[in-house]
Design an enzyme around this catalytic site. Structure first.
Site, PDB file in Angstrom:
ATOM      1  N   HIS A 101      -3.495 -13.648  -0.754  1.00 54.40           N
ATOM      2  CA  HIS A 101      -2.160 -13.338  -0.216  1.00 54.40           C
ATOM      3  C   HIS A 101      -1.750 -14.455   0.740  1.00 54.40           C
ATOM      4  CE1 HIS A 101      -2.038  -9.232  -1.695  1.00 54.40           C
ATOM      5  NE2 HIS A 101      -3.186  -8.946  -1.100  1.00 54.40           N
TER       6      HIS A 101
ATOM      7  N   HIS B  97       0.862  -1.199   0.000  1.00 57.44           N
ATOM      8  CA  HIS B  97       0.000   0.000   0.000  1.00 57.44           C
ATOM      9  C   HIS B  97       0.891   1.239   0.000  1.00 57.44           C
ATOM     10  CE1 HIS B  97      -3.820  -2.073   1.810  1.00 57.44           C
ATOM     11  NE2 HIS B  97      -3.822  -2.107   0.505  1.00 57.44           N
TER      12      HIS B  97
ATOM     13  N   ASP C  65      -8.776 -10.999  -0.405  1.00 61.05           N
ATOM     14  CA  ASP C  65      -7.956 -10.495   0.717  1.00 61.05           C
ATOM     15  C   ASP C  65      -8.318 -11.157   2.050  1.00 61.05           C
ATOM     16  OD1 ASP C  65      -6.272  -8.641  -0.550  1.00 61.05           O
ATOM     17  OD2 ASP C  65      -7.815  -7.104  -0.540  1.00 61.05           O
TER      18      ASP C  65
ATOM     19  N   TYR D  30      -2.345  -8.550   9.752  1.00 58.08           N
ATOM     20  CA  TYR D  30      -3.160  -8.234   8.567  1.00 58.08           C
ATOM     21  C   TYR D  30      -4.560  -7.798   9.009  1.00 58.08           C
ATOM     22  CZ  TYR D  30      -4.866  -9.197   3.774  1.00 58.08           C
ATOM     23  OH  TYR D  30      -5.386  -9.118   2.502  1.00 58.08           O
TER      24      TYR D  30
ATOM     25  N   GLU E 282      -8.270  -3.970  -6.557  1.00 57.75           N
ATOM     26  CA  GLU E 282      -7.034  -3.325  -6.121  1.00 57.75           C
ATOM     27  C   GLU E 282      -5.868  -3.870  -6.955  1.00 57.75           C
ATOM     28  OE1 GLU E 282      -6.597  -3.249  -1.873  1.00 57.75           O
ATOM     29  OE2 GLU E 282      -5.159  -1.595  -1.964  1.00 57.75           O
TER      30      GLU E 282
END
Ligand code: FEO
Length: 395
Positions: free
Chosen positions: A225, A23, A164, A192, A81
């Site tokens: 991820h 990010h 995510d 996370y 994203e």
């Protein structure tokens, strides 16, 4: 690199061992990350998500070794994203008419990012896409963590592709939850959640309950991820339910910055007082100017109470402390108590400034905090110890 996950399902993503910031520079990734993309080769062929844009050429080259690209029938974009959609321009240049399945908000986000007139097919919760003998069932997951976010579930193989959610920034060639170091995995999962999902906790609970109400068998959770949950995948779902429910451990965390050590000494003496009052509680101290922001946020997430300290400077507080207060305001932590401390030389506004910021971040303020003029002397130290005792006793 690609590998088989189960029956006709292949991982075709990218492990990013070098990644140290995500990010932009917002999120530290000490253990790298991965961008997981999945290829399902049934009668119809579906590709779920892609990888971050810098790896788009490599991704498409590898994918074309796994399958003739023209044989891809459907592209599923669970989330727009860039870390998951970044290779779409490179891929869609080669298979321009292939339908991209995404939510209504996914069309907005993908168009906003790439300005391409792709063949979007809008789906909503409950919609199904046949791959032959198996189906993909779509589940919208708005604000987990973007408006466009979506999961999909593959029947027969009983796999939830959760994007995510349930992921971690964790590079590992093992790629399965039962093979990796469990402490490392646990740390990356909670970090996370704390840093990305905390503001959306009420939605996390609601969405998990909704998905559980479908009574679908669950053999694996394939996130976008980190590792794939193939052994007891429900364990991470249970963790999310706990973390979403005003999570706290028996921990008190002191975060501060200091100029000439006055506020550091205060932190240590307050910690002494807390320990004297409660021998069980886990007390941790972090100088914000010297600590990783995202690791500290994880520690705050675990805490039942925090103390935030800064000396007064120009009638305000040090920038590292101000930055952390801004972060935690957005994260909307629940069920946490707090107070302020700080040394000062003349005007001494820092505790008031911190207290107001903590209040607006949703913390329950225990008291007005404690100030010490200049450097703490014997009396100042004793006051901090007594303050720590009272703080712990007041929880
Ligand atoms: Fe991993 Fe929200 O992107």
């Amino acid at each position: 690199m690609s590998f088989k996950i189960k029956s006709n399902i292949y991982w075709v993503g990218k492990i990013d061992w070098e990644l140290r910031k995500f990010h932009g520079d917002e999120y530290s990734t000490h253990r790298g990350s991965s961008y997981n993309s999945y290829l399902i080769k049934e009668e119809k062929v579906a590709l779920i998500d892609t990888v971050w844009r810098p790896f788009s050429k490599e991704f498409v080259e590898n994918l074309s070794k796994e399958i003739d690209l023209s044989k891809i029938d459907y592209v599923i974009a669970n989330h727009a994203e860039n870390d998951h959609s970044g290779a779409l321009p490179e891929l869609m240049r080669l298979i321009p008419g292939t339908p991209i399945y995404c939510t209504k908000n996914g069309v907005k986000s993908l168009t906003g990012h790439y300005h391409q007139d792709w063949n979007f097919q809008v789906v909503k919760t409950g919609d199904k896409l046949s791959l032959g003998n198996k189906e993909l069932i779509f589940v919208e997951a708005p604000m987990l963590h973007w408006p466009d976010s979506m999961f999909c579930y593959l029947t027969e193989d009983n796999i939830l592709f959760s994007n995510d959610a349930f992921g971690q920034h964790y590079a590992s060639e093992y790629m399965f939850n039962d093979l990796v170091n469990q402490n490392e995995l646990a740390q990356e999962c909670i970090k996370y959640y704390a840093n990305i999902l905390t503001p959306f906790s009420p939605l996390v609970t609601k969405k998990i309950k909704e998905v559980l109400s479908f009574n679908l068998p669950l053999d694996m959770i394939c996130t976008s991820h980190g590792i794939i949950w193939r052994t007891k995948p429900e364990q991470i779902v249970e963790k999310y339910l706990a973390w979403a429910d005003s999570y706290q451990e028996n921990q008190i965390t002191l975060v501060y910055d200091t100029m000439w050590n006055g506020t550091r000494i205060m932190a240590e003496k307050i910690a002494d007082g807390i320990k004297a009052s409660d021998g069980e509680v886990n007390v941790k101290l972090f100088n914000l100017a010297k600590s990783d922001k995202n690791d500290v946020i994880t520690e705050i997430f675990k805490s039942k109470a925090i103390l935030v300290g800064s000396p007064t400077i120009n009638k305000g507080i040090l920038v590292s402390v101000a930055g952390m207060l801004e972060e935690i305001k957005g994260l909307k932590f629940k069920n946490k108590k707090a107070a302020a401390f700080g040394s000062y030389g003349w005007s001494g506004e820092s505790t008031k400034v911190i207290t107001e910021a903590l209040k607006s971040a949703g913390f329950e303020i225990l008291d007005d905090g404690i100030r010490v003029l200049w450097q703490p002397d014997q009396e100042g130290n004793a006051n901090c110890i007594e303050y720590g005792k009272a703080f712990a006793a007041g929880l």
